[in-house]
Motif scaffolding. Sequence first.
Motif, mmCIF file in Angstrom:
data_model
loop_
_atom_site.group_PDB
_atom_site.id
_atom_site.type_symbol
_atom_site.label_atom_id
_atom_site.label_comp_id
_atom_site.label_asym_id
_atom_site.label_seq_id
_atom_site.Cartn_x
_atom_site.Cartn_y
_atom_site.Cartn_z
ATOM 1 N N LYS A 1 2.241 4.334 1.134
ATOM 2 C CA LYS A 1 2.153 4.890 2.488
ATOM 3 C C LYS A 1 1.623 6.311 2.516
ATOM 4 O O LYS A 1 0.852 6.685 3.397
ATOM 5 N N LEU B 1 -2.129 6.477 2.705
ATOM 6 C CA LEU B 1 -2.848 5.870 3.825
ATOM 7 C C LEU B 1 -3.456 6.956 4.698
ATOM 8 O O LEU B 1 -2.883 8.029 4.875
ATOM 9 N N HIS C 1 0.843 -1.200 0.000
ATOM 10 C CA HIS C 1 0.000 0.000 0.000
ATOM 11 C C HIS C 1 0.875 1.245 0.000
ATOM 12 O O HIS C 1 1.860 1.321 0.738
ATOM 13 N N ASP D 1 5.734 9.496 5.449
ATOM 14 C CA ASP D 1 5.071 8.703 6.485
ATOM 15 C C ASP D 1 5.371 9.193 7.900
ATOM 16 O O ASP D 1 5.197 8.464 8.861
ATOM 17 N N PRO E 1 1.375 -1.982 9.270
ATOM 18 C CA PRO E 1 -0.004 -1.692 9.689
ATOM 19 C C PRO E 1 -0.120 -1.463 11.195
ATOM 20 O O PRO E 1 -0.902 -0.605 11.643
#
Length: 196
Positions: free
Chosen positions: A25, A28, A23, A100, A184
């Motif tokens: 980042k 997210l 995914h 992130d 996660p």
Amino acid sequence: MLEEQQITWVILAGGQSSRMGGHDKGLLVYQGQPLIQRVIEALQPQASLLWICANRNQAAYRQYAPVIEDLYPDYPGPLAGLHSALKHAQTEWVGILPCDGPQVSHDLVQRFCQVSDNNGKVYVAHDGEKYQPVYALAHRTILAPLEHFLEQGERKVMRFFEQVGARPVDCHDIQSMFMNVNTPEQLLNLQAQPIT
């Protein structure tokens, strides 16, 4: 001392995110917003030149800032993002930070500007215990040694910065800025942190 308009800041969003199951980042959601949006909103008041380095989902990232991509293939890491930024930037200085780490300090740019001078070529955030090498400021004169380093297959960010004489930027009082999302579980833990 540098002025902020002498620096192009680049948010690094070009990784494979293998520990996040692939995914992206930066996209997210963290406390109701994509991570990249949190970083942009924290950095925009401090920086007049702001880009994103992304190797996929570029259309999504262009909603936030101009996008560049790595010039080296196969996701070679943060140094490839720095390399691309140095190749594209019109400024003599380029700053990097990750997509992130959503708790960017309101005075991050000021901290780097205050310690920089004409003698140093690379400045790296230091949390009081160790360097945080994806928070850095680099002069365009490191481009040739950086290309040599990457072409040797080297990828370690701090190893390169040490070779070119990295200088610390004191960030011991803003350690929360260096909390980032690699898995996660870390995203869940970070979600539980209060908004700063």
